[in-house]
Design a protein around this motif. Structure first.
Motif, PDB file in Angstrom:
ATOM      1  N   ASN A 170      -2.764  -6.080  -2.020  1.00 19.40           N
ATOM      2  CA  ASN A 170      -3.333  -4.932  -1.305  1.00 19.40           C
ATOM      3  C   ASN A 170      -3.422  -3.753  -2.262  1.00 19.40           C
ATOM      4  O   ASN A 170      -2.641  -3.642  -3.214  1.00 19.40           O
ATOM      5  N   ARG A 171      -4.386  -2.895  -2.020  1.00 16.26           N
ATOM      6  CA  ARG A 171      -4.549  -1.702  -2.848  1.00 16.26           C
ATOM      7  C   ARG A 171      -4.487  -0.477  -1.958  1.00 16.26           C
ATOM      8  O   ARG A 171      -4.964  -0.508  -0.827  1.00 16.26           O
ATOM      9  N   ILE A 172      -3.917   0.601  -2.474  1.00 16.40           N
ATOM     10  CA  ILE A 172      -3.873   1.860  -1.744  1.00 16.40           C
ATOM     11  C   ILE A 172      -4.435   2.962  -2.634  1.00 16.40           C
ATOM     12  O   ILE A 172      -4.448   2.844  -3.858  1.00 16.40           O
TER      13      ILE A 172
ATOM     14  N   VAL B 190       2.967  -1.872  -2.393  1.00 14.11           N
ATOM     15  CA  VAL B 190       1.847  -2.678  -2.891  1.00 14.11           C
ATOM     16  C   VAL B 190       2.373  -4.087  -3.133  1.00 14.11           C
ATOM     17  O   VAL B 190       3.289  -4.286  -3.932  1.00 14.11           O
TER      18      VAL B 190
ATOM     19  N   ALA C 253      -2.587 -13.268   0.196  1.00 14.46           N
ATOM     20  CA  ALA C 253      -3.719 -12.514   0.739  1.00 14.46           C
ATOM     21  C   ALA C 253      -4.000 -12.909   2.179  1.00 14.46           C
ATOM     22  O   ALA C 253      -4.425 -12.072   2.994  1.00 14.46           O
TER      23      ALA C 253
ATOM     24  N   ALA D 115      -0.619 -11.357   4.533  1.00 17.79           N
ATOM     25  CA  ALA D 115      -0.047 -10.011   4.434  1.00 17.79           C
ATOM     26  C   ALA D 115      -0.514  -9.088   5.560  1.00 17.79           C
ATOM     27  O   ALA D 115      -1.674  -9.134   5.975  1.00 17.79           O
ATOM     28  N   HIS D 116       0.413  -8.262   6.066  1.00 25.93           N
ATOM     29  CA  HIS D 116       0.108  -7.227   7.051  1.00 25.93           C
ATOM     30  C   HIS D 116       0.790  -5.938   6.612  1.00 25.93           C
ATOM     31  O   HIS D 116       1.879  -5.966   6.036  1.00 25.93           O
ATOM     32  N   LYS D 117       0.146  -4.805   6.929  1.00 23.00           N
ATOM     33  CA  LYS D 117       0.654  -3.503   6.492  1.00 23.00           C
ATOM     34  C   LYS D 117       0.749  -2.539   7.663  1.00 23.00           C
ATOM     35  O   LYS D 117      -0.082  -2.580   8.576  1.00 23.00           O
TER      36      LYS D 117
ATOM     37  N   GLY E   9     -10.374  -3.632   6.665  1.00 27.69           N
ATOM     38  CA  GLY E   9      -9.959  -3.059   5.382  1.00 27.69           C
ATOM     39  C   GLY E   9     -10.997  -2.177   4.740  1.00 27.69           C
ATOM     40  O   GLY E   9     -11.350  -2.369   3.575  1.00 27.69           O
TER      41      GLY E   9
ATOM     42  N   CYS F  27       2.318   3.802   2.852  1.00 28.19           N
ATOM     43  CA  CYS F  27       2.444   2.400   3.293  1.00 28.19           C
ATOM     44  C   CYS F  27       3.940   2.095   3.411  1.00 28.19           C
ATOM     45  O   CYS F  27       4.620   1.880   2.405  1.00 28.19           O
TER      46      CYS F  27
ATOM     47  N   ILE G 222       5.440  -3.744   4.809  1.00 29.66           N
ATOM     48  CA  ILE G 222       4.580  -4.885   4.494  1.00 29.66           C
ATOM     49  C   ILE G 222       5.315  -6.146   4.923  1.00 29.66           C
ATOM     50  O   ILE G 222       6.513  -6.298   4.672  1.00 29.66           O
TER      51      ILE G 222
END
Length: 302
Positions: A131-133, A141, A154, A157-159, A222, A258, A261
């Motif tokens: 993931n990118r922020i 991350v 990928a 993953a959950h955020k 996203g 974030c 995760i």
């Protein structure tokens, strides 16, 4: 060198090796790389081809091939490691640091810092963020440590983000379902527009003060700047988010972090949850506004 091993179960007896590997989550690209760049596959310590049949009880093993060279230059960059094992790593990024090099930020990124840490430990590897922020978003991350783990992480993953928005919102759940498009001819800015891409943000108002509210936000799609755009769209821009109508009088960057995760471990299939508390600038703003610190273990993230 990372070696993966699988024991063939009875239900896969007579299956072709290549198909068996795909059923374990090994991608076609990795299978090809092991065949041509690595040491190949073995069944009970005997070299095996991917079109051979496997049998119940056999031990299938292979070593992950060497990493390709990377153009990212190792540099000391501040960040902390919230979780790490042979397959995964969760990095806690401060605000003000880009995740990976771009034209505007060619170095001094999280990628540079991760490569520096690996080299200091005498390890090879590349930077594989799942993931990118944004540069000025802080928090977690998720990264894959190898090519096997990347696609599996990928997919699982959950955020959950913590946000401080301007204005007072009623406590409890809410959602913003509004399409997001590029704003005019801007490279950076986004907006809600009918011809945009479908976007959904679910949120829970955890606390509300006199002028700000603390939210837990889960982006179900996203899109670029999704939480920031959606909060501005409902009239409650993030504190500090001058790009979308917020004021930087109390905080010098958009108040987004974030904080949680979750993911399924690519090898053990264990469900893992990693948490990061509010950073100092957001915690100070929350304290001034009378917003209690969130209980991270209570936040949903699925």
């Amino acid at each position: 060198m990372t070696v993966l091993r699988y024991t063939v179960p009875p239900e896969n007896d007579g299956c072709k090796l290549g198909l068996f590997l795909r059923m374990q989550g090994v991608t076609a690209g990795l299978i090809k790389s092991v065949k041509y760049d690595g040491d190949g596959f073995f069944a009970d310590d005997r070299p095996a081809r991917t079109n051979e049949l496997v049998h119940a009880g056999q031990c299938i093993r292979f070593a992950l091939p060497p990493e390709h060279d990377t153009s990212v230059v190792p540099q000391p960059v501040p960040f902390s490691v919230a979780y790490e094992d042979e397959f995964t790593a969760v990095l806690d990024k401060p605000a003000g640091i880009a995740v990976h090099p771009t034209l505007n930020y060619p170095d001094g990124t999280l990628a540079n810092g991760w490569l520096y840490r690996l080299r200091q430990q005498g390890k090879d590897g590349i930077f594989r963020p799942v993931n990118r922020i944004d540069k000025n978003t802080s928090g977690l991350v998720l990264c894959a440590q190898n090519a096997f783990a990347a696609p599996l992480l990928a997919g699982s993953a959950h955020k959950c983000y913590l946000a401080i928005v301007q204005g007072t919102l009623p406590l409890g759940p809410g959602r913003v379902e509004a399409p997001i498009a590029r704003r005019g001819d801007s490279i950076i800015g986004r907006c809600v527009r009918a011809d945009g891409k479908y976007s959904l943000t679910e949120y829970t108002v955890l606390a509300a003060g006199c002028g700000h509210s603390l939210l837990a936000c889960t982006p179900r799609t996203g899109r670029t700047h999704q939480i920031r755009v959606h909060m501005a769209y409902i009239g409650h821009p993030l504190a500090g988010d001058t790009l979308y109508g917020g004021s930087d009088a109390r905080i010098s960057r958009h108040a987004l972090h974030c904080g949680v995760i979750t993911f399924v471990h690519p090898l053990t299939k264990e469900h893992i949850r990693v948490e990061s508390p509010l950073p100092a600038d957001m915690a100070d703003l929350a304290k001034v506004e009378g917003l209690p610190a969130p209980a991270l273990h209570d936040l949903p993230c699925d």
